[in-house]
Design a protein around this motif. Structure first.
Motif, PDB file in Angstrom:
ATOM      1  N   GLN A  95       5.484   1.678 -15.606  1.00  0.00           N
ATOM      2  CA  GLN A  95       4.551   1.235 -14.578  1.00  0.00           C
ATOM      3  C   GLN A  95       5.278   0.481 -13.480  1.00  0.00           C
ATOM      4  O   GLN A  95       6.325  -0.134 -13.709  1.00  0.00           O
ATOM      5  N   VAL A  96       4.710   0.543 -12.296  1.00  0.00           N
ATOM      6  CA  VAL A  96       5.260  -0.185 -11.160  1.00  0.00           C
ATOM      7  C   VAL A  96       4.857  -1.652 -11.259  1.00  0.00           C
ATOM      8  O   VAL A  96       3.707  -1.979 -11.563  1.00  0.00           O
ATOM      9  N   ILE A  97       5.825  -2.524 -11.036  1.00  0.00           N
ATOM     10  CA  ILE A  97       5.592  -3.969 -11.005  1.00  0.00           C
ATOM     11  C   ILE A  97       5.613  -4.404  -9.539  1.00  0.00           C
ATOM     12  O   ILE A  97       6.634  -4.291  -8.864  1.00  0.00           O
ATOM     13  N   SER A  98       4.493  -4.872  -9.056  1.00  0.00           N
ATOM     14  CA  SER A  98       4.396  -5.271  -7.647  1.00  0.00           C
ATOM     15  C   SER A  98       4.904  -6.691  -7.461  1.00  0.00           C
ATOM     16  O   SER A  98       4.461  -7.613  -8.151  1.00  0.00           O
ATOM     17  N   GLY A  99       5.852  -6.843  -6.543  1.00  0.00           N
ATOM     18  CA  GLY A  99       6.363  -8.161  -6.206  1.00  0.00           C
ATOM     19  C   GLY A  99       6.082  -8.491  -4.755  1.00  0.00           C
ATOM     20  O   GLY A  99       5.125  -7.983  -4.164  1.00  0.00           O
ATOM     21  N   SER A 100       6.952  -9.321  -4.184  1.00  0.00           N
ATOM     22  CA  SER A 100       6.796  -9.727  -2.786  1.00  0.00           C
ATOM     23  C   SER A 100       7.988  -9.287  -1.945  1.00  0.00           C
ATOM     24  O   SER A 100       8.256  -9.858  -0.892  1.00  0.00           O
ATOM     25  N   SER A 101       8.691  -8.261  -2.416  1.00  0.00           N
ATOM     26  CA  SER A 101       9.927  -7.860  -1.748  1.00  0.00           C
ATOM     27  C   SER A 101       9.722  -6.781  -0.690  1.00  0.00           C
ATOM     28  O   SER A 101      10.681  -6.363  -0.040  1.00  0.00           O
ATOM     29  N   VAL A 102       8.479  -6.316  -0.528  1.00  0.00           N
ATOM     30  CA  VAL A 102       8.176  -5.303   0.486  1.00  0.00           C
ATOM     31  C   VAL A 102       7.206  -5.896   1.499  1.00  0.00           C
ATOM     32  O   VAL A 102       6.197  -6.513   1.123  1.00  0.00           O
ATOM     33  N   HIS A 103       7.528  -5.712   2.776  1.00  0.00           N
ATOM     34  CA  HIS A 103       6.664  -6.229   3.846  1.00  0.00           C
ATOM     35  C   HIS A 103       5.503  -5.267   4.054  1.00  0.00           C
ATOM     36  O   HIS A 103       5.644  -4.210   4.669  1.00  0.00           O
ATOM     37  N   LEU A 104       4.345  -5.620   3.505  1.00  0.00           N
ATOM     38  CA  LEU A 104       3.167  -4.769   3.604  1.00  0.00           C
ATOM     39  C   LEU A 104       2.310  -5.196   4.779  1.00  0.00           C
ATOM     40  O   LEU A 104       2.172  -6.386   5.077  1.00  0.00           O
ATOM     41  N   ILE A 105       1.713  -4.208   5.448  1.00  0.00           N
ATOM     42  CA  ILE A 105       0.830  -4.500   6.574  1.00  0.00           C
ATOM     43  C   ILE A 105      -0.612  -4.243   6.159  1.00  0.00           C
ATOM     44  O   ILE A 105      -0.892  -3.430   5.280  1.00  0.00           O
ATOM     45  N   ASP A 106      -1.524  -4.958   6.778  1.00  0.00           N
ATOM     46  CA  ASP A 106      -2.946  -4.817   6.443  1.00  0.00           C
ATOM     47  C   ASP A 106      -3.498  -3.504   6.985  1.00  0.00           C
ATOM     48  O   ASP A 106      -3.077  -3.008   8.013  1.00  0.00           O
TER      49      ASP A 106
END
Length: 330
Positions: A319-330
């Motif tokens: 499974q993918v573990i979501s962190g804060s290392s990708v700059h996501l846009i709204d």
């Protein structure tokens, strides 16, 4: 030694009791892992063959499983070995890790089965080793078609597709990919899935933006420093976590903020064992406990039922573990 050695000879050479040698070769838990491995190496180097009569058995089971690896420089290798050993112990077996330079141990008739992971050999060389060992074998990073071999591999494809979709959720569009050597099954499998996804979804061939960082942090750090200083990329897809850590180090040296100035994705969820990723890395967890159980089940079923393995590949869901290392846009 020129004569045929017996268990007393091994005990003398190892400076332990005959009972300790016997327990070590039977895989009993009252012998430490270090002592067991030392005894096995002495037995192998002196061509010791277990005596069925002395064991009072009609089988040649030693309750020992050999695990052939390259080395333990990568924390992932040592962690998965620990998980497999724990699973085997619950079933009455012991794991003996065999480094690259000790593969002669496989010819010592001391093992009931073989596990191969992260071993630096061509497909042909690996098949030669496995065939010569005559052991039921599980390969953890291969698509081998050899008889009496089962491939139990992590499901790279499903996680890579999910990680690829992050590209549509960020404004970091200058993407590169850090891989391993050409003979790496996991690197090839993950890269090919990335390649197909970006080509089909975005008509973008990632080949020219792919760099070999050898699945290690230091080569990745050096590469990332050069690429970041040239302002060539702002999204780093790393095909394992140690390369992602190298990018983290480069970003810190250049005063760049992960998750804001650049995006980084890994694979293997090494951060669950090493607290080195700040901020938390977006990665894929290969589900080591399940992987270890599937490997153990395959080998022990073959050993105890004395049936040939039918060649096949089994995939371990992750499974993918979501962190804060990708700059996501709204």
């Amino acid at each position: 030694m020129s004569k045929t050695v017996n268990i007393t000879d091994i005990a003398r050479l190892a400076n332990v009791s005959v009972a300790t040698v016997s327990n070590a070769l039977k895989g009993k838990k009252n012998v430490s892992a270090a002592t067991r491995e030392r005894i096995i190496k002495i037995a192998a180097s002196n061509h010791y063959q277990p005596s069925m009569a002395a064991q009072g058995l009609r089988t040649q089971h030693t309750k020992l499983i050999g695990m052939l690896v390259h080395d333990f420089q990568n924390v992932f290798s040592s962690t998965i070995a620990e998980d497999i050993n724990r699973e085997l112990h619950q079933r009455g077996y012991s794991l003996v890790v065999i480094a690259n330079n000790s593969k002669r141990l496989l010819n010592a008739s001391l093992f009931d089965g073989l596990i191969v992971f992260n071993y630096p050999a061509s497909k042909q060389q690996l098949e030669t080793i496995i065939t010569a060992s005559k052991l039921p074998t599980v390969l953890m990073a291969s698509d081998s078609q050899l008889p009496n071999v089962v491939n139990v591999v992590t499901d790279n494809r499903s996680s890579v597709i999910q990680l690829s979709q992050l590209y549509e959720q960020t404004d970091h569009k200058k993407v590169c990919f850090f891989t391993n050597d050409a003979d790496s099954y996991n690197s090839n499998s993950r890269w090919q899935t990335y390649h197909d996804y970006f080509l089909n979804k975005h008509q973008y061939d990632i080949t020219s933006d792919t760099y070999n960082a050898h699945f290690r942090s230091e080569p990745a750090r050096e590469l990332a420093l050069k690429l970041l200083q040239a302002q060539k990329y702002n999204f780093f897809y790393c095909l394992n976590d140690m390369m992602a850590y190298g990018v983290y180090q480069a970003a810190e040296e250049l005063n760049l903020t992960i998750g804001q100035d650049i995006s980084v994705v890994g694979f293997d969820n090494t951060q669950s064992h090493l607290a080195i990723f700040q901020p938390k890395l977006t990665t894929a967890d290969p589900n080591m406990p399940l992987w270890s159980k599937m490997i153990s089940d395959q080998l022990i079923d073959r050993i105890e039922n004395q049936a040939l393995m039918s060649n096949r590949t089994e995939y371990v869901p992750n499974q993918v573990i979501s962190g804060s290392s990708v700059h996501l846009i709204d």
